[in-house]
Design an enzyme around this catalytic site. Structure first.
Site, mmCIF file in Angstrom:
data_model
loop_
_atom_site.group_PDB
_atom_site.id
_atom_site.type_symbol
_atom_site.label_atom_id
_atom_site.label_comp_id
_atom_site.label_asym_id
_atom_site.label_seq_id
_atom_site.Cartn_x
_atom_site.Cartn_y
_atom_site.Cartn_z
ATOM 1 N N ASP A 243 0.792 -1.238 0.000
ATOM 2 C CA ASP A 243 0.000 0.000 0.000
ATOM 3 C C ASP A 243 0.814 1.272 0.000
ATOM 4 O O ASP A 243 0.309 2.340 0.319
ATOM 5 C CB ASP A 243 -0.899 -0.016 1.245
ATOM 6 C CG ASP A 243 -0.100 -0.079 2.543
ATOM 7 O OD1 ASP A 243 1.142 0.022 2.488
ATOM 8 O OD2 ASP A 243 -0.712 -0.232 3.611
ATOM 9 N N GLU B 163 0.230 -8.950 -1.302
ATOM 10 C CA GLU B 163 -0.488 -8.389 -0.142
ATOM 11 C C GLU B 163 -1.672 -7.526 -0.618
ATOM 12 O O GLU B 163 -1.847 -6.357 -0.228
ATOM 13 C CB GLU B 163 0.429 -7.581 0.793
ATOM 14 C CG GLU B 163 -0.121 -7.461 2.204
ATOM 15 C CD GLU B 163 0.693 -6.527 3.094
ATOM 16 O OE1 GLU B 163 0.578 -5.298 2.967
ATOM 17 O OE2 GLU B 163 1.449 -7.041 3.946
ATOM 18 N N GLU C 225 -2.531 5.065 2.603
ATOM 19 C CA GLU C 225 -2.342 3.663 2.208
ATOM 20 C C GLU C 225 -3.625 2.963 1.780
ATOM 21 O O GLU C 225 -3.599 2.110 0.894
ATOM 22 C CB GLU C 225 -1.679 2.888 3.359
ATOM 23 C CG GLU C 225 -0.218 3.252 3.600
ATOM 24 C CD GLU C 225 -0.022 4.490 4.447
ATOM 25 O OE1 GLU C 225 -1.025 5.063 4.945
ATOM 26 O OE2 GLU C 225 1.146 4.919 4.600
ATOM 27 N N HIS D 175 4.584 6.014 13.393
ATOM 28 C CA HIS D 175 5.055 6.774 12.230
ATOM 29 C C HIS D 175 3.949 7.207 11.274
ATOM 30 O O HIS D 175 4.196 7.978 10.356
ATOM 31 C CB HIS D 175 6.069 5.951 11.427
ATOM 32 C CG HIS D 175 5.437 4.827 10.653
ATOM 33 N ND1 HIS D 175 5.144 3.614 11.221
ATOM 34 C CD2 HIS D 175 5.030 4.755 9.372
ATOM 35 C CE1 HIS D 175 4.583 2.840 10.307
ATOM 36 N NE2 HIS D 175 4.495 3.498 9.177
ATOM 37 N N ARG E 298 1.287 8.809 8.920
ATOM 38 C CA ARG E 298 1.046 10.207 8.544
ATOM 39 C C ARG E 298 -0.205 10.762 9.232
ATOM 40 O O ARG E 298 -0.225 11.913 9.643
ATOM 41 C CB ARG E 298 0.910 10.332 7.023
ATOM 42 C CG ARG E 298 2.239 10.381 6.311
ATOM 43 C CD ARG E 298 2.109 10.474 4.819
ATOM 44 N NE ARG E 298 3.435 10.332 4.209
ATOM 45 C CZ ARG E 298 4.119 11.339 3.663
ATOM 46 N NH1 ARG E 298 3.617 12.540 3.620
ATOM 47 N NH2 ARG E 298 5.309 11.127 3.137
ATOM 48 N N HIS F 197 11.364 6.158 14.089
ATOM 49 C CA HIS F 197 11.356 6.268 12.623
ATOM 50 C C HIS F 197 12.209 7.463 12.206
ATOM 51 O O HIS F 197 12.293 8.446 12.947
ATOM 52 C CB HIS F 197 9.901 6.470 12.179
ATOM 53 C CG HIS F 197 9.635 6.178 10.737
ATOM 54 N ND1 HIS F 197 9.929 7.071 9.740
ATOM 55 C CD2 HIS F 197 9.099 5.084 10.121
ATOM 56 C CE1 HIS F 197 9.571 6.550 8.566
ATOM 57 N NE2 HIS F 197 9.064 5.340 8.771
HETATM 58 C C1 UD1 Z 1 6.041 5.255 4.284
HETATM 59 C C2 UD1 Z 1 4.790 4.629 3.657
HETATM 60 C C3 UD1 Z 1 4.001 3.871 4.712
HETATM 61 C C4 UD1 Z 1 4.857 2.889 5.463
HETATM 62 C C5 UD1 Z 1 6.082 3.583 6.005
HETATM 63 C C6 UD1 Z 1 6.982 2.548 6.606
HETATM 64 C C7 UD1 Z 1 3.715 5.887 1.856
HETATM 65 C C8 UD1 Z 1 2.807 6.987 1.502
HETATM 66 N N1 UD1 Z 1 3.929 5.689 3.164
HETATM 67 O O1 UD1 Z 1 5.634 6.197 5.290
HETATM 68 O O2 UD1 Z 1 2.954 3.180 4.079
HETATM 69 O O3 UD1 Z 1 4.112 2.388 6.536
HETATM 70 O O4 UD1 Z 1 6.768 4.246 4.940
HETATM 71 O O5 UD1 Z 1 7.954 3.057 7.408
HETATM 72 O O6 UD1 Z 1 4.231 5.227 0.987
HETATM 73 N N2 UD1 Z 1 13.370 8.983 6.181
HETATM 74 C C9 UD1 Z 1 14.751 8.955 6.200
HETATM 75 N N3 UD1 Z 1 15.384 7.767 5.938
HETATM 76 C C10 UD1 Z 1 14.700 6.625 5.664
HETATM 77 C C11 UD1 Z 1 13.301 6.675 5.660
HETATM 78 C C12 UD1 Z 1 12.659 7.861 5.911
HETATM 79 O O7 UD1 Z 1 15.412 9.946 6.467
HETATM 80 O O8 UD1 Z 1 15.327 5.588 5.448
HETATM 81 C C13 UD1 Z 1 12.700 10.269 6.452
HETATM 82 C C14 UD1 Z 1 12.787 11.263 5.278
HETATM 83 O O9 UD1 Z 1 12.902 12.558 5.785
HETATM 84 C C15 UD1 Z 1 11.437 11.081 4.581
HETATM 85 C C16 UD1 Z 1 10.545 10.841 5.778
HETATM 86 O O10 UD1 Z 1 11.313 10.031 6.684
HETATM 87 O O11 UD1 Z 1 11.084 12.186 3.797
HETATM 88 C C17 UD1 Z 1 9.235 10.143 5.499
HETATM 89 O O12 UD1 Z 1 9.403 9.013 4.665
HETATM 90 P P1 UD1 Z 1 8.159 8.458 3.813
HETATM 91 O O13 UD1 Z 1 8.510 7.289 2.986
HETATM 92 O O14 UD1 Z 1 7.550 9.619 3.096
HETATM 93 O O15 UD1 Z 1 7.276 7.952 5.010
HETATM 94 P P2 UD1 Z 1 5.755 7.759 5.182
HETATM 95 O O16 UD1 Z 1 4.971 8.211 4.004
HETATM 96 O O17 UD1 Z 1 5.410 8.317 6.490
HETATM 97 N N1 UDP Z 2 10.867 -2.952 11.860
HETATM 98 C C1 UDP Z 2 12.264 -3.023 11.875
HETATM 99 N N2 UDP Z 2 12.951 -2.147 12.663
HETATM 100 C C2 UDP Z 2 12.346 -1.194 13.419
HETATM 101 C C3 UDP Z 2 10.925 -1.102 13.379
HETATM 102 C C4 UDP Z 2 10.224 -1.989 12.588
HETATM 103 O O1 UDP Z 2 12.831 -3.878 11.205
HETATM 104 O O2 UDP Z 2 13.029 -0.440 14.106
HETATM 105 C C5 UDP Z 2 10.097 -3.874 11.001
HETATM 106 C C6 UDP Z 2 8.932 -4.612 11.630
HETATM 107 O O3 UDP Z 2 9.338 -5.853 12.170
HETATM 108 C C7 UDP Z 2 7.963 -4.794 10.472
HETATM 109 C C8 UDP Z 2 8.249 -3.590 9.598
HETATM 110 O O4 UDP Z 2 9.517 -3.060 10.000
HETATM 111 O O5 UDP Z 2 8.268 -5.938 9.700
HETATM 112 C C9 UDP Z 2 7.166 -2.577 9.775
HETATM 113 O O6 UDP Z 2 7.531 -1.405 9.158
HETATM 114 P P1 UDP Z 2 6.809 -0.021 9.430
HETATM 115 O O7 UDP Z 2 6.190 -0.050 10.787
HETATM 116 O O8 UDP Z 2 7.812 1.031 9.127
HETATM 117 O O9 UDP Z 2 5.713 0.031 8.275
HETATM 118 P P2 UDP Z 2 4.237 -0.557 8.141
HETATM 119 O O10 UDP Z 2 4.259 -2.003 8.449
HETATM 120 O O11 UDP Z 2 3.381 0.236 9.050
HETATM 121 O O12 UDP Z 2 3.902 -0.273 6.716
#
Ligand code: UD1
Ligand code: UDP
Length: 381
Positions: free
Chosen positions: A98, A120, A134, A211, A213, A244
């Site tokens: 998603d 999924e 999502e 985390h 949004r 996060h």
């Molecule tokens: C995204 C996904 C969400 C998923 C989540 C898992 C979308 C719209 N959302 O969340 O479904 O549950 O990831 O964690 O696709 N950042 C870093 N380094 C990283 C990752 C993130 O610095 O490795 C920071 C960056 O500033 C980035 C921000 O986190 O811009 C948000 O990342 P983003 O992928 O936009 O997160 P979400 O949309 O919240």
């Molecule tokens: N996870 C991880 N390290 C962390 C937090 C989560 O490896 O510090 C793993 C967790 O076991 C799960 C996945 O990340 O498999 C979940 O990711 P997240 O919560 O970022 O996204 P979502 O599942 O909500 O899309």
């Protein structure tokens, strides 16, 4: 020998975890040419997983920017993926779940009339803004997909009500259980040293992640304030919070929970550390999707920090409980699990409705069957 070209496209931590076992299966399969494309919607959190599962990446779009908006992510992926699709001309692309990476990759493939398999598929909360974005990302990916791999029968039924043809749906279980079973170990020693010093025996350790949004801002502040009050109230309770990398989450966590005795604010953990930590804690509080699926295998209760969940099977099994983001409600629910052992015991050691560790095998076999590279179809989950 006839071969099909299968391109797996993903970009965030949870997609990488859930696609890793499948990619490793595809790589072993002689009748498949496997191509891996990462959008790098996440950077460090993606790389942790790619390294852990030794995934060979063929194309890295490297799109992440700090504090990115949904439009930033969407526009960049749509433009950058096009050239990769033109160059490689895959027979099939695989997307997962998603995220915005999944939806936009499916859209890009559709524009080039390339077939799409959605892993999924079929989860629904039926609330447009929760999880946001999502719920809509997953539904739109479903509209675009040609093959729908659903984790559960429930998910399949959701798709049938949307008039998706039954012949295009295959129930597989969730690949997250395949990944989890690869990394769980009884005598695990943590890479993150702080975790090796935690007293899991004599303290009640809570694992927290947040985390989403739709929770950013006020709602997340409520969650963190509840945590603050809980550690003040109970000297025997400690909280581990791998924060996060989203700067909005980190700032708020630092403001409310920074330097608080009994709260460990740490960086995101590698998957091995995280899952083995889940196995050792007393309870889990989270707004994550994947954690709701993993926890039943580890026998741990989950308080879900959301108003709705698309993981209805875990809810029905009693392994997770929806508590939302109201501070008093969170405190009340945690207190109940700390004080009332009957309530605690009712939530633990449930059979996991999400998988048996063979989802990747089912998906890989079904793809070969669809392209007439295998004669027999595997049983559904
Ligand atoms: C995204 C996904 C969400 C998923 C989540 C898992 C979308 C719209 N959302 O969340 O479904 O549950 O990831 O964690 O696709 N950042 C870093 N380094 C990283 C990752 C993130 O610095 O490795 C920071 C960056 O500033 C980035 C921000 O986190 O811009 C948000 O990342 P983003 O992928 O936009 O997160 P979400 O949309 O919240
Ligand atoms: N996870 C991880 N390290 C962390 C937090 C989560 O490896 O510090 C793993 C967790 O076991 C799960 C996945 O990340 O498999 C979940 O990711 P997240 O919560 O970022 O996204 P979502 O599942 O909500 O899309």
């Amino acid at each position: 020998m006839k071969k099909i070209k299968v391109m797996s496209i993903f970009g965030t931590r949870p997609e990488a975890i859930k696609m890793a076992p499948l990619i490793n299966k595809l790589e072993e399969e002689k009748k498949v040419e496997s191509i891996v494309v990462v959008t790098a919607q996440h950077r460090e959190m993606l790389d942790q997983i790619v390294d852990l599962f030794a995934i060979k990446v063929d194309y890295d779009l490297d799109i992440m920017t700090p504090g990115q908006s949904l439009s930033d992510i969407s526009a960049k992926i749509l433009i950058d993926l096009e050239q990769v699709l033109i160059t490689e001309k895959p027979d099939l692309i695989l997307v997962h779940g998603d995220t915005t990476t999944s939806f936009i990759a499916a859209l890009a493939a559709f524009y080039h009339k390339i077939k799409i398999a959605h892993i999924e598929a079929g989860l629904r909360s039926y609330n447009k803004y929760s999880p946001y974005p999502e719920e809509i990302n997953r539904s739109l990916t479903g509209v675009l997909a040609d093959i729908h791999f659903t984790p559960t029968i429930n998910n399949k039924e959701n798709l049938l009500t949307e008039n998706i043809s039954e012949g295009d749906i295959f129930v597989t279980g969730n690949t997250v259980i395949d990944a989890l079973l690869e990394v769980i170990e009884e005598d695990y020693s943590f890479e993150e040293n702080i975790l090796n010093r935690i007293d899991f025996k004599n303290k009640k350790i809570i694992l927290l992640t947040a985390h989403r949004r739709e929770n950013l801002g006020e709602k997340m502040a409520e969650i963190f304030s509840a945590i603050k009050e809980l550690v003040f109230e109970h000297s025997g309770v400690e909280v581990v919070f791998p924060v996060h990398l989203n700067p909005k989450v980190r700032k708020l966590a630092q403001r409310i929970l920074g330097d608080l005795k009994g709260v460990y604010l740490i960086d995101p953990l590698n998957y091995g550390d995280f899952v083995n930590l889940m196995a050792r804690v007393y309870l889990i509080m989270t707004d994550s999707g994947g954690i709701q699926e993993e926890a039943p295998t580890l026998g741990k209760p989950v308080l879900v920090l959301r108003e709705v969940t698309e993981r209805s099977e875990a809810l029905a099994a009693g392994a997770i409980k929806l508590v939302g983001t109201d501070k008093e409600k969170i405190i009340g629910s945690v207190n109940k699990l700390i004080i009332d052992s009957a309530e605690y015991n009712r939530m633990i050691n449930k059979k996991n409705p999400y998988g048996d560790g063979k989802a990747s095998l089912r998906i890989c076999d079904y793809i070969l069957y669809c392209y007439r590279l295998k004669n027999v179809k595997k049983e559904e989950f």
